[in-house]
Design an enzyme around this catalytic site. Structure first.
Site, PDB file in Angstrom:
ATOM      1  N   THR A  34      13.913  72.159  40.076  1.00  0.00           N
ATOM      2  CA  THR A  34      15.371  72.266  40.206  1.00  0.00           C
ATOM      3  C   THR A  34      15.966  72.917  38.957  1.00  0.00           C
ATOM      4  O   THR A  34      16.993  72.504  38.447  1.00  0.00           O
ATOM      5  CB  THR A  34      16.025  70.889  40.442  1.00  0.00           C
ATOM      6  OG1 THR A  34      15.729  70.043  39.334  1.00  0.00           O
ATOM      7  CG2 THR A  34      15.554  70.267  41.738  1.00  0.00           C
ATOM      8  N   CYS A  35      15.330  73.950  38.504  1.00  0.00           N
ATOM      9  CA  CYS A  35      15.682  74.625  37.260  1.00  0.00           C
ATOM     10  C   CYS A  35      16.184  76.034  37.567  1.00  0.00           C
ATOM     11  O   CYS A  35      15.840  76.621  38.586  1.00  0.00           O
ATOM     12  CB  CYS A  35      14.414  74.669  36.401  1.00  0.00           C
ATOM     13  SG  CYS A  35      14.465  75.713  34.963  1.00  0.00           S
ATOM     14  N   PHE A  36      16.959  76.575  36.681  1.00  0.00           N
ATOM     15  CA  PHE A  36      17.427  77.961  36.793  1.00  0.00           C
ATOM     16  C   PHE A  36      16.256  78.924  36.972  1.00  0.00           C
ATOM     17  O   PHE A  36      16.368  79.932  37.655  1.00  0.00           O
ATOM     18  CB  PHE A  36      18.230  78.316  35.530  1.00  0.00           C
ATOM     19  CG  PHE A  36      18.673  79.736  35.477  1.00  0.00           C
ATOM     20  CD1 PHE A  36      19.776  80.165  36.203  1.00  0.00           C
ATOM     21  CD2 PHE A  36      17.999  80.665  34.701  1.00  0.00           C
ATOM     22  CE1 PHE A  36      20.192  81.485  36.167  1.00  0.00           C
ATOM     23  CE2 PHE A  36      18.407  81.993  34.647  1.00  0.00           C
ATOM     24  CZ  PHE A  36      19.507  82.403  35.384  1.00  0.00           C
TER      25      PHE A  36
END
Length: 160
Positions: A34-36
Site C-alpha cells: 500500500t505504498c506509493f
C-alpha cells in the site's frame, strides 16, 4: 560472514539458505503493498521475465517498517500475484531497520559500497548482488526497476 551463510524464511515457512543462489545475480527488495511505489511490482516482474533464464533472481521481502505492508504474508502474496502477476520468490515479512532488523538487511547495508550501514529510508529499496554474493549497488525507492536493467545485463554478461 558471507551473504551465502544467511538463512531466511519463505512464505511457506521453509528455511532458505541464500547459498542456494550462488552463481545467480540477485535483486533483493524490501516491498510493501500500500505504498506509493507499489506499482514497481510490475517493473520488477518485467525484469524477472527478461532475465530469469539467464541466471537472475528477485528476492522480495515485504516489510512493515513504514506501515505499508499490512496484512498476513498470504494476503500480501495474493495481492501481488493477483494485481501484478508476480512469479519471483517472496519471503516472510522482515524488519529492515531497528532492533529487530533482519540479519540479511544488516548485511546488505554493511556491505554496500559507499553508504556504509545507512538506514533504509523507504519501501522498494533495491540491492543488486553479483554471482559471488557481493553487494554491487543500492538503489533508492524512486529508481524504477527498468533503470536497473543495464546493471543486471552487465553482471550477467560478465559471467560468460
Amino acid at each position: 560472514m558471507s551473504l551465502y551463510q544467511i538463512r531466511v524464511e519463505d512464505i511457506d515457512s521453509n528455511i532458505v539458505e541464500l547459498s542456494s543462489y550462488k552463481g545467480k545475480v540477485l535483486l533483493i527488495v524490501n516491498t510493501a503493498t500500500t505504498c506509493f511505489f507499489t506499482p514497481q511490482y510490475e517493473g520488477l516482474q518485467d525484469l524477472y521475465n527478461k532475465y530469469k533464464e539467464k541466471g537472475f533472481e528477485i528476492l522480495d521481502f515485504p516489510s512493515n517498517n513504514f506501515k505499508d505492508a499490512k496484512g498476513t504474508i498470504d494476503e500480501i502474496n495474493e495481492f501481488c500475484v493477483k494485481n501484478y502477476q508476480t512469479e519471483f520468490k517472496r519471503f516472510k515479512k522482515v524488519e529492515v531497520n531497528g532492533d529487530d532488523e533482519s540479519i540479511l538487511f544488516t548485511y546488505l547495508k554493511r556491505h554496500e559500497k559507499g553508504l556504509f550501514n545507512q538506514k533504509i529510508k523507504w519501501n522498494f529499496t533495491k540491492f543488486l548482488v553479483d554471482q559471488n554474493g557481493k553487494v554491487i549497488r543500492r538503489y533508492a525507492p524512486m529508481v524504477k526497476p527498468e533503470k536497473i536493467a543495464k546493471d543486471i545485463e552487465k553482471l550477467l554478461n560478465n559471467n560468460k
